[in-house]
Scaffold this active site. Sequence first.
Site, mmCIF file in Angstrom:
data_model
loop_
_atom_site.group_PDB
_atom_site.id
_atom_site.type_symbol
_atom_site.label_atom_id
_atom_site.label_comp_id
_atom_site.label_asym_id
_atom_site.label_seq_id
_atom_site.Cartn_x
_atom_site.Cartn_y
_atom_site.Cartn_z
ATOM 1 C CG ASP A 1 -1.935 -0.977 0.996
ATOM 2 O OD1 ASP A 1 -2.399 -1.643 0.571
ATOM 3 O OD2 ASP A 1 -2.857 -1.162 2.073
HETATM 4 N N1 URA Z 1 -0.975 -5.777 3.957
HETATM 5 C C1 URA Z 1 -1.318 -4.652 3.629
HETATM 6 O O1 URA Z 1 -2.529 -4.023 4.700
HETATM 7 N N2 URA Z 1 -1.197 -3.771 2.737
HETATM 8 C C2 URA Z 1 0.124 -3.522 2.924
HETATM 9 O O2 URA Z 1 0.806 -3.288 2.551
HETATM 10 C C3 URA Z 1 0.809 -4.822 2.770
HETATM 11 C C4 URA Z 1 0.019 -6.207 3.314
#
Ligand code: URA
Length: 242
Positions: free
Chosen positions: A102
């Site tokens: 993310d």
């Molecule tokens: N899980 C999440 O919520 N975000 C990420 O970036 C990776 C795993």
Amino acid sequence: MRLNKFLSACGVASRRKCDEIISSGRVTVGGVVVSELGVEINEKKDVVAVDGVRVKLPQEFVYLKLNKPKGYVCSAKDEKGRKTIFDLVQSDVRLVNVGRLDYATEGLIFLTNDGDFANLVTHPRFHFEKEYHVTVEGEMKESELAVLRNGVVENGVRMPKAKVNFLGYDGKNTKLAVVIDEGQNHQVRRMFDCIGRTIVLLKRVRIGGVVLGGLSRGKTRPMTADEIAYFLQHRKNQTNEE
Ligand code: URA
């Protein structure tokens, strides 16, 4: 390029030994067994396999580890004009990210121009573990860790179980190590949302047998032969089982 030369350049064996491997019918080009010697192949286009496992010229491929900082998106372009992880990488070849993190997540992500490798690492059948260090607001209770371990229920559906280890509490935030082996969208953030906890920092520190290590934020370094082999070995095992 001659097939035996190609195979030896791929690291299969010496050229003479490769001739023996070819003669014994273990090599396919485009899925067809080629057992005569002296055959020429197009090394850019032909798919060559030994014992059913594809072999490739190593220098064709680039495999990088990146320590993604937060505030970067994992795509080549962003419609909102935000910075992308490719702003951090100098490369003569076009790379793709292997999976995603993310915008607000930091840590380990691989970049490569080897599409098969990207598919292998992200394919659900292999269940490569992903380990995250999660910094959470407040002091978390053991009972909450148990809920995460059992798989939280989101809208009536149980999410996958997670391995959860307590790393510390500094009087303000709790730090946990969370290991999952699936790659659902925003999986870790959703798990903590479900139990009403706020993530302050989410950082991926390991994928399968490959750790982030001391790589600085925003920096890349080539994966080692052992790190690449860790994943390729799984593909080999899978092919042999089929
Ligand atoms: N899980 C999440 O919520 N975000 C990420 O970036 C990776 C795993």
